[in-house]
Scaffold this motif. Sequence first.
Motif, short mmCIF file in Angstrom:
data_model
loop_
_atom_site.label_atom_id
_atom_site.label_comp_id
_atom_site.label_asym_id
_atom_site.label_seq_id
_atom_site.Cartn_x
_atom_site.Cartn_y
_atom_site.Cartn_z
N CYS A 1 4.26 1.10 -16.64
CA CYS A 1 3.11 0.20 -16.69
C CYS A 1 1.79 0.95 -16.61
N ILE A 2 1.83 2.19 -16.14
CA ILE A 2 0.63 3.04 -16.15
C ILE A 2 0.54 3.79 -17.48
N TYR B 1 8.46 8.67 -5.20
CA TYR B 1 8.00 7.58 -6.08
C TYR B 1 6.49 7.60 -6.20
N TRP B 2 5.81 7.75 -5.06
CA TRP B 2 4.35 7.74 -5.07
C TRP B 2 3.78 9.02 -5.69
N THR B 3 4.53 10.11 -5.62
CA THR B 3 4.10 11.33 -6.33
C THR B 3 4.04 11.07 -7.83
N GLU B 4 5.06 10.39 -8.36
CA GLU B 4 5.07 10.10 -9.79
C GLU B 4 3.99 9.08 -10.15
N PHE B 5 3.69 8.17 -9.24
CA PHE B 5 2.60 7.21 -9.43
C PHE B 5 1.27 7.96 -9.59
N LEU B 6 1.01 8.87 -8.66
CA LEU B 6 -0.23 9.64 -8.72
C LEU B 6 -0.28 10.54 -9.94
N ARG B 7 0.88 11.10 -10.31
CA ARG B 7 0.95 11.97 -11.48
C ARG B 7 0.58 11.19 -12.76
N ALA B 8 1.12 9.99 -12.87
CA ALA B 8 0.84 9.18 -14.06
C ALA B 8 -0.64 8.82 -14.15
N LEU B 9 -1.25 8.51 -13.02
CA LEU B 9 -2.69 8.21 -13.01
C LEU B 9 -3.50 9.44 -13.38
N PRO C 1 -7.85 12.68 -14.14
CA PRO C 1 -7.60 13.48 -12.93
C PRO C 1 -8.52 13.14 -11.78
N ASP C 2 -9.66 12.53 -12.08
CA ASP C 2 -10.64 12.20 -11.03
C ASP C 2 -10.59 10.74 -10.62
N MET C 3 -9.59 9.99 -11.06
CA MET C 3 -9.53 8.57 -10.72
C MET C 3 -9.35 8.38 -9.21
N ALA C 4 -10.21 7.56 -8.63
CA ALA C 4 -10.09 7.24 -7.21
C ALA C 4 -8.89 6.31 -7.01
N VAL C 5 -8.16 6.53 -5.92
CA VAL C 5 -7.01 5.68 -5.59
C VAL C 5 -7.26 5.11 -4.20
N LEU D 1 -0.53 5.03 8.08
CA LEU D 1 0.77 5.31 7.47
C LEU D 1 0.63 5.53 5.96
N ALA D 2 -0.16 4.67 5.32
CA ALA D 2 -0.37 4.81 3.87
C ALA D 2 -1.05 6.14 3.55
N ALA D 3 -2.07 6.50 4.32
CA ALA D 3 -2.78 7.76 4.07
C ALA D 3 -1.85 8.96 4.25
N LYS D 4 -1.04 8.91 5.30
CA LYS D 4 -0.09 10.01 5.56
C LYS D 4 0.87 10.17 4.39
N ASN D 5 1.44 9.07 3.93
CA ASN D 5 2.41 9.13 2.85
C ASN D 5 1.77 9.51 1.51
N LEU D 6 0.56 9.06 1.28
CA LEU D 6 -0.12 9.43 0.03
C LEU D 6 -0.51 10.90 0.02
N HIS D 7 -0.94 11.41 1.16
CA HIS D 7 -1.24 12.86 1.24
C HIS D 7 0.03 13.68 0.96
N ALA D 8 1.16 13.22 1.49
CA ALA D 8 2.42 13.92 1.24
C ALA D 8 2.80 13.82 -0.24
N ALA D 9 2.56 12.66 -0.84
CA ALA D 9 2.86 12.49 -2.26
C ALA D 9 1.97 13.38 -3.12
N ALA D 10 0.69 13.44 -2.77
CA ALA D 10 -0.26 14.28 -3.52
C ALA D 10 0.07 15.75 -3.38
N ALA D 11 0.53 16.16 -2.19
CA ALA D 11 0.86 17.56 -1.97
C ALA D 11 2.02 18.00 -2.84
N ALA D 12 2.86 17.06 -3.27
CA ALA D 12 4.02 17.40 -4.09
C ALA D 12 3.70 17.49 -5.57
N LEU D 13 2.47 17.15 -5.95
CA LEU D 13 2.09 17.23 -7.36
C LEU D 13 2.07 18.69 -7.82
#
Length: 211
Positions: free
Chosen positions: A92-93, A165-173, A178-182, A199-211
């Motif tokens: 969908c992205i 899952y959220w890593t792939e979400f961020l990757r698709a965006l 590359p500069d899109m705010a989330v 909790l959301a910030a912690k998990n998103l930082h972990a997802a972003a770190a895996a990019l």
Amino acid sequence: MHSRSPAVRSPWDGVYMDVLDYQWGVAVEFWKEIDALARENDVQVAIEMHPHNLVFSPVTLKRLVDEAGAANIGAEMDPSHLMWQGMDVIACIKWPGPLVFHAAVKDATLCPGADIRGVLDTSFTRVPADAPGKVPTGYGFWCNAWPENPAWKFVAVGIGNDIPYWTEFLRALAEIDPDMAVNIEHEDAACSQTEGLALAAKNLHAAAAAL
């Protein structure tokens, strides 16, 4: 800015198609005016694809853009509403691509109540006017109370879907911009505002770190 516009579901019967065609006719003329105003003011209008609206998927979003000939209308990618409809959020992205203007992260999960309610459940109830802690949704309107055994619910990021899952979400965006705010959108009733946000910030930082 982002917005929403109401509709008929599943027009398999001709009469429902007539209703839907009427709704599209009204919506396209309205959004032509909004797009012209947005162009005039150099603003992008991002529509939140929500199941009780005419635009509830990438396909319906693109239809609106195409039929309105819009240049400044696109999507506000809130994946939670796509999740409980059973859509593939990454697809969908990628499918609308540059029509995704903006993004929010909100997780969702199906619940046992889906077995008898289905995801189009209408078992919500009104909250009394004098009840404390009512959540406004607009002028004079309020969030309704969820069923005791819901078909689905919003949860803090990482509870409904894991970090990969959220890593792939961020990757698709990032492939779109590359500069899109989330932005984090917290609507998990089981967590306080600060708990859910942390909790959301912690998990998103972990997802972003895996990019």
